[in-house]
Enzyme design. Structure first.
Site, PDB file in Angstrom:
ATOM      1  N   ALA A 277       0.882  -1.175   0.000  1.00 56.65           N
ATOM      2  CA  ALA A 277       0.000   0.000   0.000  1.00 56.65           C
ATOM      3  C   ALA A 277       0.919   1.225   0.000  1.00 56.65           C
ATOM      4  CB  ALA A 277      -0.905  -0.006   1.218  1.00 56.65           C
TER       5      ALA A 277
ATOM      6  N   CYS B 273      -6.784   4.501  -9.882  1.00 52.01           N
ATOM      7  CA  CYS B 273      -6.846   5.507  -8.804  1.00 52.01           C
ATOM      8  C   CYS B 273      -8.296   5.885  -8.492  1.00 52.01           C
ATOM      9  CB  CYS B 273      -6.142   6.792  -9.236  1.00 52.01           C
ATOM     10  SG  CYS B 273      -4.474   6.544  -9.761  1.00 52.01           S
TER      11      CYS B 273
ATOM     12  N   LYS C  54      -4.396   1.126 -18.185  1.00 55.34           N
ATOM     13  CA  LYS C  54      -4.086  -0.002 -17.299  1.00 55.34           C
ATOM     14  C   LYS C  54      -5.271  -0.308 -16.393  1.00 55.34           C
ATOM     15  CE  LYS C  54      -0.751  -1.809 -14.062  1.00 55.34           C
ATOM     16  NZ  LYS C  54       0.576  -1.623 -13.487  1.00 55.34           N
TER      17      LYS C  54
ATOM     18  N   ASN D 209      -3.640  -4.690 -12.712  1.00 52.41           N
ATOM     19  CA  ASN D 209      -3.036  -4.020 -11.568  1.00 52.41           C
ATOM     20  C   ASN D 209      -3.243  -4.933 -10.345  1.00 52.41           C
ATOM     21  OD1 ASN D 209      -1.946  -1.972  -9.900  1.00 52.41           O
ATOM     22  ND2 ASN D 209      -2.721  -0.423 -11.325  1.00 52.41           N
TER      23      ASN D 209
ATOM     24  N   GLY E 245       2.080 -11.781 -11.646  1.00 54.94           N
ATOM     25  CA  GLY E 245       2.697 -13.012 -11.157  1.00 54.94           C
ATOM     26  C   GLY E 245       3.631 -13.718 -12.107  1.00 54.94           C
TER      27      GLY E 245
ATOM     28  N   GLY F  50       6.553  -7.353 -12.603  1.00 53.14           N
ATOM     29  CA  GLY F  50       6.744  -6.434 -11.484  1.00 53.14           C
ATOM     30  C   GLY F  50       7.475  -7.099 -10.344  1.00 53.14           C
ATOM     31  N   THR F  51       6.712  -7.737  -9.455  1.00 51.58           N
ATOM     32  CA  THR F  51       7.233  -8.303  -8.204  1.00 51.58           C
ATOM     33  C   THR F  51       8.435  -9.237  -8.415  1.00 51.58           C
ATOM     34  OG1 THR F  51       4.968  -8.156  -7.382  1.00 51.58           O
ATOM     35  CG2 THR F  51       6.479  -9.506  -6.103  1.00 51.58           C
TER      36      THR F  51
HETATM   37  C1  LIG Z   1       5.575  -2.049  -4.861  1.00 48.00           C
HETATM   38  C2  LIG Z   1       4.651  -1.899  -6.038  1.00 48.00           C
HETATM   39  C3  LIG Z   1       4.350  -0.631  -6.526  1.00 48.00           C
HETATM   40  C4  LIG Z   1       3.496  -0.473  -7.623  1.00 48.00           C
HETATM   41  N1  LIG Z   1       3.240   0.774  -8.103  1.00 48.00           N
HETATM   42  C5  LIG Z   1       2.467   0.922  -9.220  1.00 48.00           C
HETATM   43  C6  LIG Z   1       2.251   2.208  -9.793  1.00 48.00           C
HETATM   44  O1  LIG Z   1       2.770   3.239  -9.333  1.00 48.00           O
HETATM   45  N2  LIG Z   1       1.457   2.296 -10.899  1.00 48.00           N
HETATM   46  C7  LIG Z   1       0.880   1.192 -11.484  1.00 48.00           C
HETATM   47  O2  LIG Z   1       0.194   1.324 -12.502  1.00 48.00           O
HETATM   48  N3  LIG Z   1       1.085  -0.043 -10.967  1.00 48.00           N
HETATM   49  C8  LIG Z   1       1.863  -0.199  -9.860  1.00 48.00           C
HETATM   50  N4  LIG Z   1       2.078  -1.455  -9.346  1.00 48.00           N
HETATM   51  C9  LIG Z   1       1.408  -2.627  -9.986  1.00 48.00           C
HETATM   52  C10 LIG Z   1       2.338  -3.355 -10.972  1.00 48.00           C
HETATM   53  O3  LIG Z   1       2.719  -2.504 -12.035  1.00 48.00           O
HETATM   54  C11 LIG Z   1       1.659  -4.622 -11.545  1.00 48.00           C
HETATM   55  O4  LIG Z   1       0.461  -4.261 -12.204  1.00 48.00           O
HETATM   56  C12 LIG Z   1       1.316  -5.637 -10.462  1.00 48.00           C
HETATM   57  O5  LIG Z   1       2.346  -5.662  -9.494  1.00 48.00           O
HETATM   58  C13 LIG Z   1       1.102  -7.058 -11.011  1.00 48.00           C
HETATM   59  O6  LIG Z   1       2.297  -7.574 -11.561  1.00 48.00           O
HETATM   60  P1  LIG Z   1       3.339  -8.526 -10.749  1.00 48.00           P
HETATM   61  O7  LIG Z   1       2.514  -9.606 -10.107  1.00 48.00           O
HETATM   62  O8  LIG Z   1       4.314  -9.013 -11.771  1.00 48.00           O
HETATM   63  O9  LIG Z   1       3.984  -7.657  -9.723  1.00 48.00           O
HETATM   64  C14 LIG Z   1       2.926  -1.627  -8.238  1.00 48.00           C
HETATM   65  C15 LIG Z   1       3.244  -2.914  -7.734  1.00 48.00           C
HETATM   66  C16 LIG Z   1       4.095  -3.060  -6.646  1.00 48.00           C
HETATM   67  C17 LIG Z   1       4.432  -4.438  -6.163  1.00 48.00           C
END
Ligand SMILES: Cc1cc2nc3c(=O)[nH]c(=O)nc-3n(C[C@H](O)[C@H](O)[C@H](O)COP(=O)(O)O)c2cc1C
Length: 318
Positions: free
Chosen positions: A77, A137, A172, A199, A251, A272-273
């Site tokens: 968060a 948002c 997105k 997201n 993921g 991302g993660t």
């Molecule tokens: C720490 C963190 C910060 C994130 N900040 C943003 C952000 O600023 N804007 C956005 O569109 N998505 C943000 N995301 C979402 C990622 O871009 C992505 O949609 C989401 O993590 C799913 O992908 P993943 O499972 O590979 O992480 C964030 C995710 C994480 C983990």
């Protein structure tokens, strides 16, 4: 089916009029412009990297704690912490020309006007090939309802931004809806050049020792492998609803994971993660997609897009 030599496979993809050298993108908020990752890995393995979302005003983000490990993922968060567009343009934007791959700028806002203003100021920055809109948002003009939970609000943002920018626009979308298809269609009808999804999935955890929510913000967004089946379904359904390219994420940790998204209908994937655990993940995934095309006797990774999805609405490449 004859296996083709890897060198003969076209690894590229397109997002609107922008061509990317491969299918793999760094997801927003997890990579920024790659300066820290550049010390431990080759950032140019990515076809593009997406910047952290930028808002109009500076934001401190949520209180601590704001990140927590979850089973097979991460609960965060952060609350869109960032310096705001003025500071971004003065201090961060000049470094974009040093990035060794294409850049996707990301915009977050709390009103349609904010999205349009920030996006207009991102248009034309060095290396930036597309603008992604974090429509997950809250909309202050609709009692804080998430823009991407509502087809009209999503379309309003896309239309306002399209009127102000020349670069391709990516909407997105959030998985926190009953049905993603009408929202994907609204983004496409409003002129989005691509959509990206998903997201983070809403979630929370309780610290039983303190009898309190773990995150200071109470709720957060779940990311990482735990959400992959949710993400694959969202891409599968969106791919039946729109013809514009889809960037699939949620993921992805391996080439096999990425291939699921591509076969469901994604013309690119974002990670991302997984970067936090394996900074070399981009090269691994990009190579595996080329191998998957080669094994199937295809001449491009693009030819894999949507091939598991009988109702895929996009253009097939053979
Ligand atoms: C720490 C963190 C910060 C994130 N900040 C943003 C952000 O600023 N804007 C956005 O569109 N998505 C943000 N995301 C979402 C990622 O871009 C992505 O949609 C989401 O993590 C799913 O992908 P993943 O499972 O590979 O992480 C964030 C995710 C994480 C983990």
């Amino acid at each position: 089916m004859t296996e083709l030599a890897r060198e003969r496979i076209d690894p590229t993809t397109r997002i609107g009029k922008s061509e990317l050298k491969n299918f793999v993108i760094a997801a927003s908020g997890c990579y920024n412009r790659g300066a820290e990752f550049g010390r431990v890995t080759d950032v140019s393995a990515y076809g593009a990297i997406t910047l952290k979302s930028v808002t109009l005003q500076p934001r401190l983000g949520n209180g601590m704690p704001r990140v927590l490990p979850a089973p097979a993922g991460l609960l965060n968060a952060i609350g869109l912490q960032g310096p705001g567009i003025e500071h971004f343009l003065a201090h961060d934007a000049p470094h974009l020309r040093e990035v060794q791959t294409a850049v996707i700028a990301s915009v977050a806002g709390f009103s349609v006007a904010e999205f349009a203003e920030v996006a207009a100021r991102m248009d034309g920055l060095p290396n930036v090939v597309a603008i992604e809109l974090d429509v997950s948002c809250p909309n202050v003009d609709r009692e804080g309802e998430c823009f991407a939970a509502n087809p009209e609000s999503t379309a309003d943002v896309v239309r306002a931004v399209k009127a102000r920018v020349r670069l391709p626009v990516i909407a997105k979308l959030t998985p926190n809806v009953t049905d993603v298809k009408p929202i994907a269609r609204a983004a496409e009808s409003a002129g989005a050049d691509a959509i990206s999804l998903i997201n983070a999935v809403r979630g929370m955890a309780i610290d039983v020792a303190r009898s309190q929510p773990w995150l200071a913000n109470v709720s957060g967004g779940l990311t990482g492998p735990a959400i992959r089946p949710i993400a694959v379904l969202a891409v599968w359904e969106a791919a039946q609803a729109v013809r514009i390219p889809i960037i699939g994420m949620g993921g992805i940790e391996t080439g096999r994971d990425a291939l699921e998204f591509v076969l469901a209908g994604a013309s690119a994937v974002a990670i991302g993660t997984a970067n936090f655990r394996n900074p070399d993940v981009a090269a691994l995934v990009a190579d595996a997609l080329v191998d998957a095309a080669a094994e199937r006797g295809l001449t491009s990774v693009r030819a894999l897009v949507g091939s598991a999805n009988p109702s895929f609405a996009g253009e097939r490449s053979h």
